[in-house]
Design a protein around this motif. Structure first.
Motif, PDB file in Angstrom:
ATOM      1  N   VAL A  48      10.256 -17.610   2.744  1.00  0.00           N
ATOM      2  CA  VAL A  48      11.400 -16.800   2.907  1.00  0.00           C
ATOM      3  C   VAL A  48      11.703 -15.629   1.726  1.00  0.00           C
ATOM      4  O   VAL A  48      11.707 -14.529   2.038  1.00  0.00           O
ATOM      5  CB  VAL A  48      12.965 -17.746   2.918  1.00  0.00           C
ATOM      6  CG1 VAL A  48      14.121 -16.724   3.203  1.00  0.00           C
ATOM      7  CG2 VAL A  48      12.647 -18.554   3.874  1.00  0.00           C
ATOM      8  N   CYS A  49      11.614 -16.105   0.396  1.00  0.00           N
ATOM      9  CA  CYS A  49      11.870 -15.035  -0.431  1.00  0.00           C
ATOM     10  C   CYS A  49      10.684 -14.493  -1.230  1.00  0.00           C
ATOM     11  O   CYS A  49      10.783 -13.357  -2.102  1.00  0.00           O
ATOM     12  CB  CYS A  49      13.234 -15.593  -1.309  1.00  0.00           C
ATOM     13  SG  CYS A  49      12.618 -16.924  -2.353  1.00  0.00           S
ATOM     14  N   GLY A  50       9.475 -15.325  -1.061  1.00  0.00           N
ATOM     15  CA  GLY A  50       8.331 -14.948  -1.760  1.00  0.00           C
ATOM     16  C   GLY A  50       8.169 -15.349  -3.123  1.00  0.00           C
ATOM     17  O   GLY A  50       7.285 -15.220  -4.077  1.00  0.00           O
ATOM     18  N   ARG A  51       9.280 -15.986  -3.669  1.00  0.00           N
ATOM     19  CA  ARG A  51       9.091 -16.279  -5.320  1.00  0.00           C
ATOM     20  C   ARG A  51       8.436 -17.665  -5.083  1.00  0.00           C
ATOM     21  O   ARG A  51       8.311 -18.640  -4.437  1.00  0.00           O
ATOM     22  CB  ARG A  51      10.710 -16.531  -5.771  1.00  0.00           C
ATOM     23  CG  ARG A  51      11.469 -15.502  -5.827  1.00  0.00           C
ATOM     24  CD  ARG A  51      11.344 -14.673  -6.982  1.00  0.00           C
ATOM     25  NE  ARG A  51      11.152 -15.245  -8.177  1.00  0.00           N
ATOM     26  CZ  ARG A  51      12.263 -15.594  -9.069  1.00  0.00           C
ATOM     27  NH1 ARG A  51      13.283 -14.604  -8.990  1.00  0.00           N
ATOM     28  NH2 ARG A  51      12.169 -16.009 -10.246  1.00  0.00           N
ATOM     29  N   PRO A  52       7.733 -18.009  -6.449  1.00  0.00           N
ATOM     30  CA  PRO A  52       6.902 -19.456  -6.539  1.00  0.00           C
ATOM     31  C   PRO A  52       8.090 -20.610  -6.561  1.00  0.00           C
ATOM     32  O   PRO A  52       9.249 -20.356  -7.081  1.00  0.00           O
ATOM     33  CB  PRO A  52       6.306 -19.159  -7.928  1.00  0.00           C
ATOM     34  CG  PRO A  52       6.916 -18.122  -8.583  1.00  0.00           C
ATOM     35  CD  PRO A  52       7.564 -17.293  -7.524  1.00  0.00           C
ATOM     36  N   TYR A  53       7.541 -21.731  -6.127  1.00  0.00           N
ATOM     37  CA  TYR A  53       8.363 -22.993  -6.343  1.00  0.00           C
ATOM     38  C   TYR A  53       8.287 -23.354  -7.599  1.00  0.00           C
ATOM     39  O   TYR A  53       7.061 -23.530  -8.267  1.00  0.00           O
ATOM     40  CB  TYR A  53       7.793 -23.988  -5.170  1.00  0.00           C
ATOM     41  CG  TYR A  53       8.513 -23.477  -3.830  1.00  0.00           C
ATOM     42  CD1 TYR A  53       9.639 -24.501  -3.331  1.00  0.00           C
ATOM     43  CD2 TYR A  53       7.893 -22.913  -2.703  1.00  0.00           C
ATOM     44  CE1 TYR A  53      10.224 -24.284  -2.191  1.00  0.00           C
ATOM     45  CE2 TYR A  53       8.578 -22.725  -1.710  1.00  0.00           C
ATOM     46  CZ  TYR A  53       9.600 -23.370  -1.234  1.00  0.00           C
ATOM     47  OH  TYR A  53      10.188 -23.125  -0.021  1.00  0.00           O
ATOM     48  N   SER A  54       9.186 -24.239  -8.182  1.00  0.00           N
ATOM     49  CA  SER A  54       9.142 -24.939  -9.322  1.00  0.00           C
ATOM     50  C   SER A  54       9.404 -26.491  -9.125  1.00  0.00           C
ATOM     51  O   SER A  54      10.310 -26.659  -8.154  1.00  0.00           O
ATOM     52  CB  SER A  54       9.921 -24.377 -10.338  1.00  0.00           C
ATOM     53  OG  SER A  54       9.920 -23.168 -10.753  1.00  0.00           O
ATOM     54  N   GLY A  55       8.793 -27.305  -9.558  1.00  0.00           N
ATOM     55  CA  GLY A  55       9.051 -28.789  -9.358  1.00  0.00           C
ATOM     56  C   GLY A  55      10.239 -29.225 -10.489  1.00  0.00           C
ATOM     57  O   GLY A  55      10.500 -28.572 -11.489  1.00  0.00           O
ATOM     58  N   GLN A  56      11.112 -29.942  -9.731  1.00  0.00           N
ATOM     59  CA  GLN A  56      12.470 -30.677 -10.142  1.00  0.00           C
ATOM     60  C   GLN A  56      12.255 -32.006 -10.195  1.00  0.00           C
ATOM     61  O   GLN A  56      11.841 -32.722  -9.245  1.00  0.00           O
ATOM     62  CB  GLN A  56      13.556 -29.922  -9.614  1.00  0.00           C
ATOM     63  CG  GLN A  56      13.573 -28.441  -9.808  1.00  0.00           C
ATOM     64  CD  GLN A  56      13.929 -27.926 -11.083  1.00  0.00           C
ATOM     65  OE1 GLN A  56      14.887 -28.613 -11.663  1.00  0.00           O
ATOM     66  NE2 GLN A  56      13.016 -27.066 -11.696  1.00  0.00           N
ATOM     67  N   GLY A  57      13.023 -32.605 -11.205  1.00  0.00           N
ATOM     68  CA  GLY A  57      13.088 -34.173 -11.069  1.00  0.00           C
ATOM     69  C   GLY A  57      14.649 -34.307 -10.665  1.00  0.00           C
ATOM     70  O   GLY A  57      15.399 -33.754 -11.101  1.00  0.00           O
ATOM     71  N   ALA A  58      14.869 -35.633 -10.275  1.00  0.00           N
ATOM     72  CA  ALA A  58      16.121 -36.060  -9.662  1.00  0.00           C
ATOM     73  C   ALA A  58      16.323 -37.299  -9.983  1.00  0.00           C
ATOM     74  O   ALA A  58      15.445 -38.240 -10.380  1.00  0.00           O
ATOM     75  CB  ALA A  58      16.573 -35.702  -8.468  1.00  0.00           C
TER      76      ALA A  58
END
Length: 82
Positions: A48-58
Motif C-alpha cells: 500500500v505505502c511502499g515502506r519496509p515492514y519491521s518486526g515487532q514483539g507483543a
C-alpha cells in the motif's frame, strides 16, 4: 591471457548480455539493522505505502508480527495494510 582460444560469442553480444543482466539484477542493499531477531525485517515492502515492514514483539515477546513502516511511524489509520 586474452584471445587464447576462439570465443563462442562475439564481444559485442557478450557486452550486450552483460548490460541486460546488470540492468535486471536486484539492488544490493545493506541491512537496515544489524542483528535483528526478525528474519525479514526491512526486506518486506508494504503493497500500500511502499515502506519496509519491521518486526515487532507483543505480549512479552510471546508473539511476533510485522508492521508497515508508515503505520509504525505515524500510528493507527496511516496505512490501510493489514
Amino acid at each position: 591471457m586474452e584471445n587464447a582460444w576462439p570465443s563462442l560469442v562475439s564481444r559485442k553480444t557478450f557486452a550486450a548480455v552483460q548490460e541486460g543482466l546488470h540492468a535486471r539484477a536486484p539492488k544490493v542493499q545493506r541491512p537496515a539493522r544489524m542483528g535483528s531477531q526478525y528474519l525479514l525485517d526491512g526486506l518486506l515492502k508494504c503493497g500500500v505505502c511502499g515502506r519496509p515492514y519491521s518486526g515487532q514483539g507483543a505480549k512479552r515477546w510471546r508473539f511476533a508480527y510485522y508492521i508497515s513502516g508508515t503505520l509504525l511511524r505515524d500510528g493507527a489509520g496511516s496505512c490501510s495494510a493489514r
